[in-house]
Design a protein around this motif. Structure first.
Motif, PDB file in Angstrom:
ATOM      1  N   TRP A   1      48.717  -6.194 -26.946  1.00  0.00           N
ATOM      2  CA  TRP A   1      48.353  -7.530 -26.424  1.00  0.00           C
ATOM      3  C   TRP A   1      49.571  -8.164 -25.743  1.00  0.00           C
ATOM      4  CZ3 TRP A   1      46.443 -12.003 -30.153  1.00  0.00           C
ATOM      5  CH2 TRP A   1      46.087 -13.114 -29.379  1.00  0.00           C
ATOM      6  N   ILE A   2      50.717  -8.084 -26.405  1.00  0.00           N
ATOM      7  CA  ILE A   2      51.943  -8.635 -25.822  1.00  0.00           C
ATOM      8  C   ILE A   2      52.279  -7.916 -24.514  1.00  0.00           C
ATOM      9  CG2 ILE A   2      54.444  -8.868 -26.152  1.00  0.00           C
ATOM     10  CD1 ILE A   2      53.906  -9.334 -29.119  1.00  0.00           C
ATOM     11  N   GLY A   3      52.183  -6.602 -24.522  1.00  0.00           N
ATOM     12  CA  GLY A   3      52.485  -5.827 -23.319  1.00  0.00           C
ATOM     13  C   GLY A   3      51.563  -6.187 -22.166  1.00  0.00           C
ATOM     14  N   ALA A   4      50.281  -6.386 -22.483  1.00  0.00           N
ATOM     15  CA  ALA A   4      49.322  -6.737 -21.430  1.00  0.00           C
ATOM     16  C   ALA A   4      49.634  -8.120 -20.854  1.00  0.00           C
ATOM     17  CB  ALA A   4      47.902  -6.700 -21.994  1.00  0.00           C
ATOM     18  N   VAL A   5      50.078  -9.033 -21.694  1.00  0.00           N
ATOM     19  CA  VAL A   5      50.441 -10.371 -21.203  1.00  0.00           C
ATOM     20  C   VAL A   5      51.670 -10.283 -20.298  1.00  0.00           C
ATOM     21  CG1 VAL A   5      51.260 -12.659 -21.888  1.00  0.00           C
ATOM     22  CG2 VAL A   5      49.399 -11.594 -23.150  1.00  0.00           C
ATOM     23  N   VAL A   6      52.616  -9.430 -20.666  1.00  0.00           N
ATOM     24  CA  VAL A   6      53.803  -9.245 -19.820  1.00  0.00           C
ATOM     25  C   VAL A   6      53.394  -8.680 -18.458  1.00  0.00           C
ATOM     26  CG1 VAL A   6      55.961  -7.944 -19.558  1.00  0.00           C
ATOM     27  CG2 VAL A   6      55.403  -8.993 -21.764  1.00  0.00           C
ATOM     28  N   ALA A   7      52.466  -7.723 -18.467  1.00  0.00           N
ATOM     29  CA  ALA A   7      51.977  -7.161 -17.200  1.00  0.00           C
ATOM     30  C   ALA A   7      51.295  -8.243 -16.370  1.00  0.00           C
ATOM     31  CB  ALA A   7      51.003  -6.017 -17.482  1.00  0.00           C
ATOM     32  N   TYR A   8      50.511  -9.100 -17.040  1.00  0.00           N
ATOM     33  CA  TYR A   8      49.825 -10.207 -16.351  1.00  0.00           C
ATOM     34  C   TYR A   8      50.852 -11.153 -15.726  1.00  0.00           C
ATOM     35  CZ  TYR A   8      46.496 -14.083 -15.729  1.00  0.00           C
ATOM     36  OH  TYR A   8      45.726 -15.089 -15.211  1.00  0.00           O
ATOM     37  N   LEU A   9      51.915 -11.435 -16.469  1.00  0.00           N
ATOM     38  CA  LEU A   9      52.966 -12.310 -15.940  1.00  0.00           C
ATOM     39  C   LEU A   9      53.639 -11.685 -14.724  1.00  0.00           C
ATOM     40  CD1 LEU A   9      54.724 -13.781 -19.114  1.00  0.00           C
ATOM     41  CD2 LEU A   9      53.912 -15.083 -17.141  1.00  0.00           C
ATOM     42  N   ALA A  10      53.869 -10.366 -14.778  1.00  0.00           N
ATOM     43  CA  ALA A  10      54.491  -9.685 -13.639  1.00  0.00           C
ATOM     44  C   ALA A  10      53.612  -9.820 -12.404  1.00  0.00           C
ATOM     45  CB  ALA A  10      54.725  -8.212 -13.976  1.00  0.00           C
ATOM     46  N   LEU A  11      52.293  -9.686 -12.598  1.00  0.00           N
ATOM     47  CA  LEU A  11      51.369  -9.855 -11.473  1.00  0.00           C
ATOM     48  C   LEU A  11      51.381 -11.301 -10.973  1.00  0.00           C
ATOM     49  CD1 LEU A  11      48.455  -7.730 -12.949  1.00  0.00           C
ATOM     50  CD2 LEU A  11      49.755  -7.174 -10.890  1.00  0.00           C
ATOM     51  N   GLY A  12      51.460 -12.255 -11.924  1.00  0.00           N
ATOM     52  CA  GLY A  12      51.507 -13.667 -11.539  1.00  0.00           C
ATOM     53  C   GLY A  12      52.744 -13.988 -10.729  1.00  0.00           C
ATOM     54  N   VAL A  13      53.870 -13.437 -11.132  1.00  0.00           N
ATOM     55  CA  VAL A  13      55.114 -13.646 -10.374  1.00  0.00           C
ATOM     56  C   VAL A  13      54.976 -13.048  -8.981  1.00  0.00           C
ATOM     57  CG1 VAL A  13      57.551 -12.995 -10.251  1.00  0.00           C
ATOM     58  CG2 VAL A  13      56.583 -13.770 -12.425  1.00  0.00           C
ATOM     59  N   SER A  14      54.330 -11.891  -8.916  1.00  0.00           N
ATOM     60  CA  SER A  14      54.109 -11.261  -7.615  1.00  0.00           C
ATOM     61  C   SER A  14      53.229 -12.142  -6.732  1.00  0.00           C
ATOM     62  CB  SER A  14      53.455  -9.888  -7.818  1.00  0.00           C
ATOM     63  OG  SER A  14      53.064  -9.340  -6.592  1.00  0.00           O
ATOM     64  N   ALA A  15      52.182 -12.750  -7.335  1.00  0.00           N
ATOM     65  CA  ALA A  15      51.292 -13.626  -6.567  1.00  0.00           C
ATOM     66  C   ALA A  15      52.038 -14.847  -6.030  1.00  0.00           C
ATOM     67  CB  ALA A  15      50.119 -14.068  -7.444  1.00  0.00           C
ATOM     68  N   VAL A  16      53.036 -15.306  -6.785  1.00  0.00           N
ATOM     69  CA  VAL A  16      53.790 -16.496  -6.357  1.00  0.00           C
ATOM     70  C   VAL A  16      54.847 -16.147  -5.311  1.00  0.00           C
ATOM     71  CG1 VAL A  16      55.460 -18.224  -7.132  1.00  0.00           C
ATOM     72  CG2 VAL A  16      53.419 -17.789  -8.480  1.00  0.00           C
TER      73      VAL A  16
ATOM     74  N   GLU B   1      42.853 -10.676 -12.874  1.00  0.00           N
ATOM     75  CA  GLU B   1      41.517 -10.851 -13.443  1.00  0.00           C
ATOM     76  C   GLU B   1      41.126  -9.627 -14.285  1.00  0.00           C
ATOM     77  OE1 GLU B   1      38.316 -10.571 -10.690  1.00  0.00           O
ATOM     78  OE2 GLU B   1      36.937 -11.726 -11.955  1.00  0.00           O
ATOM     79  N   LEU B   2      41.357  -8.440 -13.718  1.00  0.00           N
ATOM     80  CA  LEU B   2      40.986  -7.211 -14.436  1.00  0.00           C
ATOM     81  C   LEU B   2      41.828  -7.017 -15.693  1.00  0.00           C
ATOM     82  CD1 LEU B   2      40.536  -4.843 -11.358  1.00  0.00           C
ATOM     83  CD2 LEU B   2      38.743  -5.828 -12.795  1.00  0.00           C
ATOM     84  N   THR B   3      43.127  -7.284 -15.572  1.00  0.00           N
ATOM     85  CA  THR B   3      44.007  -7.155 -16.747  1.00  0.00           C
ATOM     86  C   THR B   3      43.578  -8.127 -17.844  1.00  0.00           C
ATOM     87  OG1 THR B   3      45.836  -6.568 -15.291  1.00  0.00           O
ATOM     88  CG2 THR B   3      46.410  -7.242 -17.516  1.00  0.00           C
ATOM     89  N   GLY B   4      43.206  -9.342 -17.407  1.00  0.00           N
ATOM     90  CA  GLY B   4      42.796 -10.345 -18.384  1.00  0.00           C
ATOM     91  C   GLY B   4      41.534  -9.946 -19.126  1.00  0.00           C
ATOM     92  N   TRP B   5      40.497  -9.610 -18.357  1.00  0.00           N
ATOM     93  CA  TRP B   5      39.198  -9.328 -18.990  1.00  0.00           C
ATOM     94  C   TRP B   5      39.171  -7.996 -19.726  1.00  0.00           C
ATOM     95  CZ3 TRP B   5      36.175 -13.006 -20.208  1.00  0.00           C
ATOM     96  CH2 TRP B   5      35.945 -14.102 -19.373  1.00  0.00           C
ATOM     97  N   PHE B   6      39.860  -6.981 -19.172  1.00  0.00           N
ATOM     98  CA  PHE B   6      39.690  -5.633 -19.726  1.00  0.00           C
ATOM     99  C   PHE B   6      40.873  -5.126 -20.543  1.00  0.00           C
ATOM    100  CE2 PHE B   6      36.868  -5.755 -15.964  1.00  0.00           C
ATOM    101  CZ  PHE B   6      35.674  -5.681 -16.662  1.00  0.00           C
TER     102      PHE B   6
END
Lengths: 168, 64
Positions: free
Chosen positions: A20-35, A51-56
């Motif tokens: 769960w922690i690792g997936a959140v870190v991946a989500y943050l990396a994508l968020g930084v990329s989006a910004v 979206e996919l990382t979040g839901w799945f």
């Protein structure tokens, strides 16, 4: 639970919770990329991937972490309400799950918006960094509580301990 | 996991540990801050409101 079952349950709970922690870190990396990205396609892809990382990944692991945590608490002498560290971990995990489930529909909407948006509209979407950032802090706090297991019985835990002491 | 006995065990429940009080105060302050932000931060709530970074200038975005 037998010692073998307990070890299996603990392994499952640890694997899922750290995942769960690792997936959140991946989500943050994508968020930084989006910004930070200046490329429209990269920003759109980042939002879809978030979206996919979040839901799945994040949502299934968050729910599974709550479930396996309950199994660990109720299937071992620790209990769910006996020790403050277990109680805090349980409450924080529930809060994290509720916020996550309330937040993910917004992410889906914004991922769809990102596919059509251009220029300022797309840049204005940001990268959804606050929710996963705070979520990561909460998950790390829960991890610390679970590793250090600070002492402290709740009044309920103390009563149960006294009952067991008298019974034995 | 081991389950060591805790508390005085002589008729009175143990007091609340200091770390629990500190932890509770921190959580309470954090919750109040977030509730205050939600109530007085403009009303609308969504991921786009929470970006830490300034938005990329529109002119800087290019389609590859």
């Amino acid at each position: 639970m037998t010692p073998g079952q307990r070890r299996f349950a603990l392994t499952t709970h640890l694997t899922i919770s750290l995942g769960w922690i690792g997936a959140v870190v991946a989500y943050l990396a994508l968020g930084v990329s989006a910004v930070t990205s200046e490329d429209v396609q990269t920003v759109r892809a980042a939002w879809r991937a978030m979206e996919l990382t979040g839901w799945f990944a994040i949502v299934p692991m968050a729910l599974a972490s709550l479930l396996t945590g309950l199994v660990m608490a109720l299937g071992t002498p620790w209990g769910l309400f006996r020790h403050y560290w277990v109680l805090f971990s349980f409450v924080l995990t529930i809060v994290a799950n509720v916020v996550l489930l309330l937040h993910m529909p917004d992410v889906s909407v914004l991922a769809d918006v990102a596919q059509e948006a251009e220029g300022a509209s797309l840049a204005g979407l940001g990268g959804d960094l606050l929710h996963p950032g705070l979520g990561l802090v909460v998950l790390l706090v829960i991890t610390v509580l679970n590793v250090y297991k600070p002492r402290g019985l709740t009044p309920y835990g103390w009563r149960k301990q006294e009952e067991e002491r008298r019974a034995s | 996991m081991t389950h060591a006995a805790e508390g005085p065990g002589r008729g009175s429940p143990p007091g609340t540990p200091r770390w629990v009080k500190v932890f509770g105060i921190i959580v309470l302050v954090a919750v109040l801050l977030l509730v205050g932000l939600l109530l007085f931060g403009g009303g609308a709530h969504g991921p786009q409101r929470h970006s830490f970074s300034p938005a990329t200038p529109a002119a800087a975005l290019r389609t590859s």
